[in-house]
Design an enzyme around this catalytic site. Structure first.
Site, PDB file in Angstrom:
ATOM      1  N   GLU A  46       0.865  -1.172   0.000  1.00  0.00           N
ATOM      2  CA  GLU A  46       0.000   0.000   0.000  1.00  0.00           C
ATOM      3  C   GLU A  46       0.901   1.221   0.000  1.00  0.00           C
ATOM      4  O   GLU A  46       1.686   1.403   0.930  1.00  0.00           O
ATOM      5  CB  GLU A  46      -0.784   0.023   1.309  1.00  0.00           C
ATOM      6  CG  GLU A  46      -2.275  -0.076   1.192  1.00  0.00           C
ATOM      7  CD  GLU A  46      -2.891  -0.074   2.581  1.00  0.00           C
ATOM      8  OE1 GLU A  46      -2.890   0.984   3.223  1.00  0.00           O
ATOM      9  OE2 GLU A  46      -3.330  -1.146   3.037  1.00  0.00           O
ATOM     10  N   ASP A 105      -5.405   9.161  10.181  1.00  0.00           N
ATOM     11  CA  ASP A 105      -4.065   8.713  10.543  1.00  0.00           C
ATOM     12  C   ASP A 105      -3.600   9.279  11.875  1.00  0.00           C
ATOM     13  O   ASP A 105      -3.934  10.398  12.247  1.00  0.00           O
ATOM     14  CB  ASP A 105      -3.072   9.107   9.446  1.00  0.00           C
ATOM     15  CG  ASP A 105      -3.258   8.247   8.213  1.00  0.00           C
ATOM     16  OD1 ASP A 105      -3.232   7.015   8.360  1.00  0.00           O
ATOM     17  OD2 ASP A 105      -3.467   8.803   7.122  1.00  0.00           O
TER      18      ASP A 105
END
EC number: 4.2.1.20
Lengths: 260, 399
Positions: free
Chosen positions: A47, A58
């Protein structure tokens, strides 16, 4: 049409390791060497994070790596240039791009899909792309370029919504291990988490599952693999790249520490 | 397509092309729960009884509509100030937090989080949490904590925990990111009280409805004082845009009323140090909604600048983006210095020290083109006590 993600799940007789890293981190030119080192060491899916200034899902580690990558000069055009010949060097490993909708929108969704497909990218993870908007506006474009979207499922996602996500997917489902952003300490009691993984397994979904968020090492990887076809490691790998002069060597060492 | 009303977003929360709910799956259940319940709860007579009573007895509503005679003389038009600075806690923000805390209770939440820029929304949130005995955590950019210290101390005195946001420009945008991350990490027991008409649907609509009390009162008060419910101009400053949404709300569908939204131009529109989103922004996604957004060509969000901690936000609410796109509202940009001069002018002519945010709206008075027979209402969104340190620092430029 089959693509590399589907093949990876079909071909493997073992659990899959998906490793996330941020494009252009720790240095601008590290993207391809890190990708190659990860696959050479045995990572099954990659990824690549497209850095964004305000990454809502995040935690601090990945956010910081995005800030550094942006300072290094990473952007979509640079990334696609770096990935241009990647399929001559990494022919089979599925590559996914992960990021947020705004930079993709500004690049143009169709442009983005065309460039991604040309570089040999197989799938896209955009956590802030709403399902309805995907279906109404983007599904056709993704299909045209044989790009597989991957959607997230959390412990709070309702069963009916999980079914809908499963219907819209033909790659894998991204099971977020518990409440929190990427790289967070897992505050859930182990029993609660296992019950959630088991509940999803019992739903007999069409797609395979990878578990992500809070997976950091061999032990947490193996634990997650009891309930899914594999797992995703991000923040822990970014940490391993933090102070290294030789990113590919650090990548190799990290993957081996998880798999061996 | 022009809708019959500017007030109502679509079922998915769109005002034209702006709005929606662009959120990670981790937030979906929280936002869905709110979306499925907010209209029913707001319409519930018991909610309304409690909300109206708190607005009256706790907040101090209705706030006066004050005819500013000396300012009127100077600008040769008839100027009224809607005195939101007289609300408990010193700004309009409390109208929204009183409503949202009642909503949070009805959703069974026990923990409240909020973001704040100037600290006014943080103080208003800490206040209602104290009132209701709820745990309260306020995220604030560390730069803002420095320049709005009195409000940080107020929040702490009220029992709230103030957590610094240390990423990016360490201002409102970053505080909002941190609050959203907290909500992702605490999806069950926590309600996020967003302070402006921003964020994923239904927040822009929810906050606009809770602030609409401002224009509801304006209409009644204007009728008493001028013989007409409708003024020629309604003027308000816009960061995210909650006071402007409240001031505009009941005039949105009255085409004769000119709506004027005033943004912070900072050091100047083209200086690279500005927060004038309607001029510098283009459509993009921030904090869960599609709106006008200051960003670079790669879609990275630009750091906004304004001397005023409440206005340096790189986006505006989707309703305002829509009003700008449709030409329903006129957008004016005011630089720091002009805002500081307006602080002095309002203080000396009317005996009211306005917040630095509000001063931007006051500074637009000379640009309206209002005539002697026109009625101009300015939403005086907050009082300036919190900005005293800034005013002292720039004392020379506000002579």
């Amino acid at each position: 049409m089959n693509n590399r993600i589907q093949q990876a799940f079909q071909n493997k007789g073992k659990k899959l390791l998906n490793v996330y890293f941020t494009a252009g981190y720790p240095r601008l030119q590290d993207t391809v060497p890190v990708l190659k080192a990860l696959t050479a060491a045995g990572a099954d899916l990659i990824e690549i994070g497209m850095p964004f200034s305000d990454p809502l899902a995040d935690g601090p580690v990945i956010q910081q790596s995005s800030t550094v990558a942006l300072q290094n000069g990473m952007n979509m055009r640079v990334l696609f240039t770096q990935l241009k010949d990647i399929r001559t060097e990494v022919p089979e490993t599925p590559i996914l791009l992960m990021g947020y909708l705004n930079p993709v929108m500004q690049f143009g969704v169709e442009n983005f899909c065309r460039e991604a497909a040309a570089a040999g990218v197989d799938g896209v993870i955009l956590p802030d792309l709403p399902l309805d908007d995907y279906v109404d506006e983007y599904q056709e474009i993704f299909r045209r370029y044989n790009l597989k979207p991957v959607f997230l499922i959390t412990p709070q996602t309702a069963p009916s919504r999980i079914r809908r996500i499963d219907e819209l997917t033909d790659s894998f489902l991204y099971l977020v291990s518990g409440p929190g952003t990427t790289g967070g300490a897992n505050t859930q009691a182990a029993g609660v988490q296992d019950a959630y993984f088991q509940r999803i397994e019992d739903m007999q979904l069409r797609n395979p599952r990878l578990i992500g968020f809070g997976i950091a090492d061999k032990a947490s990887f193996q634990h997650a693999c009891q309930y899914a076809e594999g797992a995703i490691i991000g923040s822990a790998f970014i940490k391993a790249l933090e102070n290294t002069e030789d990113a590919p060597a650090a990548a190799k060492q990290f993957v081996q520490s998880v798999l061996n | 397509m022009t809708p019959t009303t500017y007030k109502e977003p679509t079922a998915r929360g769109y005002y034209g092309q702006f709005g929606g709910a662009f959120i990670p799956e981790m937030l979906y259940p929280n936002v869905e729960e709110l979306r499925d319940n907010y209209l029913t709860i707001l319409a519930d007579p018991e909610f309304q009884r409690e909300y109206q009573q708190l607005l009256r007895d706790f907040v101090g509503r209705p706030t006066p509509l004050f005819e500013a005679k000396r300012l009127s003389k100077k600008y040769n038009t008839r100027i009224f100030l809607k005195r939101e600075d007289l609300c408990h806690t010193g700004a309009h923000k409390v109208n929204n937090t009183v409503g949202q805390i009642l909503l949070a209770q009805r959703l069974g939440k026990t923990r409240i989080i909020a973001e704040t820029g100037a600290g006014q929304h943080g103080v208003a949130t800490a206040t209602v949490c104290a009132l209701m005995g709820m745990e309260c955590i306020v995220y604030m950019g560390s730069v803002d904590m420095e320049r709005q210290r009195p409000n940080v101390e107020r929040m702490r005195l009220l029992g709230a925990e103030v957590r610094p946001a240390t990423s990016g420009s360490q201002t409102l945008k970053d505080a909002t990111n941190e609050a959203i991350r907290d909500w992702i990490s605490n999806p069950v027991d926590t309600h996020y009280i967003i302070g402006s008409v921003v964020g994923p649907h239904p927040y822009p609509d929810l906050v606009a409805r809770l602030q609409a009390i401002i224009s509801e009162e304006m209409r009644k008060q204007l009728l008493e004082k001028t013989g007409s419910e409708l003024p020629q101009y309604v003027v308000a400053c816009v960061g995210g845009g909650s006071n402007a949404a409240g001031a505009f709300y009941h005039f949105l569908d009255e085409p004769s009323v000119k709506l004027v939204a005033v943004e912070a131009a900072g050091h100047g529109i083209t200086s690279g140090h500005s927060a004038a989103t309607s001029v510098l922004g283009k459509p993009g996604i921030i904090h869960g909604s599609r709106t006008l957004l200051m960003q670079d060509e790669d879609g990275q969000i630009t750091e906004p600048y304004s001397l005023s901690a409440g206005l340096d936000y790189p986006g505006i609410g989707p309703l305002h983006a829509y009003l700008a796109a449709e030409g329903r509202a006129q957008f004016i940009s005011i630089e720091d210095e002009a805002a500081l001069r307006a602080v002095a002018e309002c203080s000396r002519l009317e005996g009211i020290i306005p917040a630095l945010e509000t001063a931007h709206a006051l500074a637009a008075l000379g640009q309206l083109g209002a005539g002697p027979n026109d009625v101009v209402v300015i939403n005086l969104s907050g009082r300036g006590d919190k900005d005293l340190e800034t005013y002292m620092k720039y004392a020379d430029s506000i002579k």
